[in-house]
Motif scaffolding. Structure first.
Motif, PDB file in Angstrom:
ATOM      1  N   ARG A   1      -4.927  31.559  28.867  1.00 26.53           N
ATOM      2  CA  ARG A   1      -5.381  32.204  27.646  1.00 26.53           C
ATOM      3  C   ARG A   1      -6.503  33.077  28.434  1.00 26.53           C
ATOM      4  O   ARG A   1      -7.341  32.218  29.447  1.00 26.53           O
ATOM      5  CB  ARG A   1      -6.170  31.150  26.709  1.00 26.53           C
ATOM      6  CG  ARG A   1      -7.060  32.071  26.592  1.00 26.53           C
ATOM      7  CD  ARG A   1      -8.266  31.234  25.371  1.00 26.53           C
ATOM      8  NE  ARG A   1      -9.058  31.867  25.229  1.00 26.53           N
ATOM      9  CZ  ARG A   1      -9.573  31.353  23.883  1.00 26.53           C
ATOM     10  NH1 ARG A   1      -8.986  30.685  22.681  1.00 26.53           N
ATOM     11  NH2 ARG A   1     -10.069  32.726  22.577  1.00 26.53           N
TER      12      ARG A   1
ATOM     13  N   LEU B   1      -4.016  27.022  30.018  1.00 27.35           N
ATOM     14  CA  LEU B   1      -3.944  26.267  28.646  1.00 27.35           C
ATOM     15  C   LEU B   1      -3.239  24.915  28.747  1.00 27.35           C
ATOM     16  O   LEU B   1      -3.813  24.252  28.306  1.00 27.35           O
ATOM     17  CB  LEU B   1      -3.641  27.686  27.595  1.00 27.35           C
ATOM     18  CG  LEU B   1      -3.660  27.128  25.931  1.00 27.35           C
ATOM     19  CD1 LEU B   1      -4.961  27.249  26.089  1.00 27.35           C
ATOM     20  CD2 LEU B   1      -3.028  27.612  25.352  1.00 27.35           C
TER      21      LEU B   1
ATOM     22  N   ARG C   1      -3.936  21.021  18.724  1.00 26.07           N
ATOM     23  CA  ARG C   1      -3.161  21.988  18.109  1.00 26.07           C
ATOM     24  C   ARG C   1      -1.909  22.853  18.587  1.00 26.07           C
ATOM     25  O   ARG C   1      -1.294  23.433  18.058  1.00 26.07           O
ATOM     26  CB  ARG C   1      -3.694  23.008  17.713  1.00 26.07           C
ATOM     27  CG  ARG C   1      -4.841  22.199  16.381  1.00 26.07           C
ATOM     28  CD  ARG C   1      -6.299  23.780  15.693  1.00 26.07           C
ATOM     29  NE  ARG C   1      -6.766  23.925  16.856  1.00 26.07           N
ATOM     30  CZ  ARG C   1      -6.546  25.286  17.184  1.00 26.07           C
ATOM     31  NH1 ARG C   1      -5.508  25.892  16.727  1.00 26.07           N
ATOM     32  NH2 ARG C   1      -7.433  25.974  18.095  1.00 26.07           N
ATOM     33  N   PHE C   2      -1.839  22.381  20.085  1.00 26.53           N
ATOM     34  CA  PHE C   2      -0.420  23.310  20.866  1.00 26.53           C
ATOM     35  C   PHE C   2       0.353  23.009  21.369  1.00 26.53           C
ATOM     36  O   PHE C   2       0.044  21.779  21.806  1.00 26.53           O
ATOM     37  CB  PHE C   2      -1.877  24.390  22.077  1.00 26.53           C
ATOM     38  CG  PHE C   2      -2.944  25.035  21.711  1.00 26.53           C
ATOM     39  CD1 PHE C   2      -3.868  24.034  21.060  1.00 26.53           C
ATOM     40  CD2 PHE C   2      -2.653  26.231  21.655  1.00 26.53           C
ATOM     41  CE1 PHE C   2      -4.886  25.269  20.970  1.00 26.53           C
ATOM     42  CE2 PHE C   2      -3.656  27.182  21.496  1.00 26.53           C
ATOM     43  CZ  PHE C   2      -5.081  26.443  20.932  1.00 26.53           C
TER      44      PHE C   2
ATOM     45  N   ILE D   1       0.823  27.503  18.193  1.00 30.57           N
ATOM     46  CA  ILE D   1      -0.338  27.092  17.260  1.00 30.57           C
ATOM     47  C   ILE D   1      -0.420  26.945  16.026  1.00 30.57           C
ATOM     48  O   ILE D   1      -0.192  27.754  15.539  1.00 30.57           O
ATOM     49  CB  ILE D   1      -1.187  28.225  18.375  1.00 30.57           C
ATOM     50  CG1 ILE D   1      -1.516  28.998  19.370  1.00 30.57           C
ATOM     51  CG2 ILE D   1      -2.570  27.634  18.233  1.00 30.57           C
ATOM     52  CD1 ILE D   1      -1.638  29.892  19.795  1.00 30.57           C
TER      53      ILE D   1
ATOM     54  N   SER E   1      -4.326  27.496  13.057  1.00 24.86           N
ATOM     55  CA  SER E   1      -4.950  28.736  13.673  1.00 24.86           C
ATOM     56  C   SER E   1      -6.785  29.028  13.710  1.00 24.86           C
ATOM     57  O   SER E   1      -6.837  28.892  12.649  1.00 24.86           O
ATOM     58  CB  SER E   1      -4.748  29.916  13.476  1.00 24.86           C
ATOM     59  OG  SER E   1      -3.370  29.794  13.981  1.00 24.86           O
ATOM     60  N   LYS E   2      -7.434  28.969  14.575  1.00 25.02           N
ATOM     61  CA  LYS E   2      -8.940  29.186  14.723  1.00 25.02           C
ATOM     62  C   LYS E   2      -8.894  31.044  15.381  1.00 25.02           C
ATOM     63  O   LYS E   2      -8.406  31.240  15.719  1.00 25.02           O
ATOM     64  CB  LYS E   2      -9.559  27.967  15.095  1.00 25.02           C
ATOM     65  CG  LYS E   2      -9.536  26.970  15.041  1.00 25.02           C
ATOM     66  CD  LYS E   2      -9.671  26.287  13.624  1.00 25.02           C
ATOM     67  CE  LYS E   2      -9.165  24.577  14.374  1.00 25.02           C
ATOM     68  NZ  LYS E   2      -9.406  24.141  12.674  1.00 25.02           N
TER      69      LYS E   2
ATOM     70  N   SER F   1     -11.120  31.231  17.216  1.00 28.52           N
ATOM     71  CA  SER F   1     -11.703  31.667  18.582  1.00 28.52           C
ATOM     72  C   SER F   1     -10.822  31.109  19.187  1.00 28.52           C
ATOM     73  O   SER F   1     -10.210  30.877  20.466  1.00 28.52           O
ATOM     74  CB  SER F   1     -12.307  29.748  18.820  1.00 28.52           C
ATOM     75  OG  SER F   1     -12.024  29.276  18.178  1.00 28.52           O
ATOM     76  N   ASP F   2      -9.580  31.356  18.268  1.00 22.66           N
ATOM     77  CA  ASP F   2      -7.984  30.664  19.108  1.00 22.66           C
ATOM     78  C   ASP F   2      -7.778  32.613  19.444  1.00 22.66           C
ATOM     79  O   ASP F   2      -6.161  33.108  20.399  1.00 22.66           O
ATOM     80  CB  ASP F   2      -6.896  30.808  17.960  1.00 22.66           C
ATOM     81  CG  ASP F   2      -6.666  29.078  18.351  1.00 22.66           C
ATOM     82  OD1 ASP F   2      -6.467  28.146  16.815  1.00 22.66           O
ATOM     83  OD2 ASP F   2      -7.553  28.631  19.355  1.00 22.66           O
TER      84      ASP F   2
ATOM     85  N   TYR G   1      -2.319  35.706  25.236  1.00 24.45           N
ATOM     86  CA  TYR G   1      -1.609  33.918  25.893  1.00 24.45           C
ATOM     87  C   TYR G   1      -0.741  34.953  27.147  1.00 24.45           C
ATOM     88  O   TYR G   1       0.167  35.664  27.223  1.00 24.45           O
ATOM     89  CB  TYR G   1      -1.137  33.675  25.026  1.00 24.45           C
ATOM     90  CG  TYR G   1      -2.452  32.747  23.639  1.00 24.45           C
ATOM     91  CD1 TYR G   1      -3.096  33.342  23.070  1.00 24.45           C
ATOM     92  CD2 TYR G   1      -2.484  31.489  24.414  1.00 24.45           C
ATOM     93  CE1 TYR G   1      -3.698  33.297  22.635  1.00 24.45           C
ATOM     94  CE2 TYR G   1      -3.644  30.957  23.084  1.00 24.45           C
ATOM     95  CZ  TYR G   1      -4.028  31.775  22.799  1.00 24.45           C
ATOM     96  OH  TYR G   1      -5.484  31.563  21.826  1.00 24.45           O
TER      97      TYR G   1
END
Lengths: 113, 110
Positions: free
Chosen positions: B37, B47, B59-60, B75, B78-79, B81-82, B86
């Motif tokens: 990431r 990551l 979550r990944f 993912i 999703s947040k 912050s994601d 990538y």
């Protein structure tokens, strides 16, 4: 945690100057790498070293040289800086074991005027 | 064909959505695969590694398909912050030399 430290976050130099970028890692890694990253081109390997005093050319070595006198330190040298060497420079290290990732320093954003 | 290819995106997804990225590679002898990431103007950070049987970290989820020579990253939930780029990474030689994809940009929208 692996710590890879690059000497400068930002650097401004003039065309024709000799420029030194320093990288130090504290995990006793054998392998060290220098990349440059440019928009749309991704990371490109300049040089790497798999042992003290050993070095190998990467994909874009022209205009660069490297030095690895000690295991923890890998230096990138721009012999005569040119404007097309303005870029983000990233140093990484890794162990020689298979399936081990590379760990990066914070990067040096170098501008050549 | 490029050694490692990724869709550059951007992928714009709402919070809570599931999103997947693929990455194709050309060297059938490659053995090591990773997802990194990278946040804007920062260094790439690991990551997760990608294992043959697939692997999950919260979550990944990462998958490897050797027959079709691609790896994937899923993912879930999703947040904000994601949001990042990538990078797909594949080994291409000795001494742990790797090739980086140019990255897929993800933007998670509130």
């Amino acid at each position: 945690d692996v710590k890879v430290t690059q000497s400068s976050r930002y650097l401004v130099k003039r065309t024709g100057e000799k420029v030194f970028l320093e990288c130090v890692q504290d995990m006793d890694h054998e392998n060290m790498f220098w990349y440059r990253q440019d928009p749309g081109l991704g990371l490109r390997l300049i040089y790497f070293s798999y042992d003290v005093k050993m070095k190998e050319k990467g994909d874009i070595p022209e205009g660069y040289s490297v030095s690895r006198e000690k295991k923890e330190r890998f230096s990138l040298i721009l012999e005569s800086a040119s404007t097309n060497q303005t870029s983000m420079y990233l140093c990484a290290s890794s162990t020689p074991k298979s399936n081990q990732p590379q760990h990066f320093g914070d990067g040096t954003r170098l501008s050549i005027l | 064909r490029k050694e490692v290819e990724q869709d550059p995106g951007p992928f714009n997804v709402p919070e809570g959505a599931t999103v997947a990225f693929n990455c194709t590679y050309s060297n059938s002898a490659s053995q090591s695969f990773f997802w990194y990431r990278q946040d804007c103007r920062k260094e790439p950070k690991l990551l997760m590694s990608v294992y043959s049987s697939g692997n999950e970290d919260g979550r990944f989820t990462a998958q490897l398909n050797r027959a079709s020579q691609y790896i994937s990253l899923l993912i879930r939930d999703s947040k904000l912050s994601d949001s990042a780029t990538y990078l797909c990474v594949v080994d291409t030689g000795g001494y742990q030399k790797v090739t980086f994809g140019t990255g897929t940009k993800l933007q998670v929208i509130p």
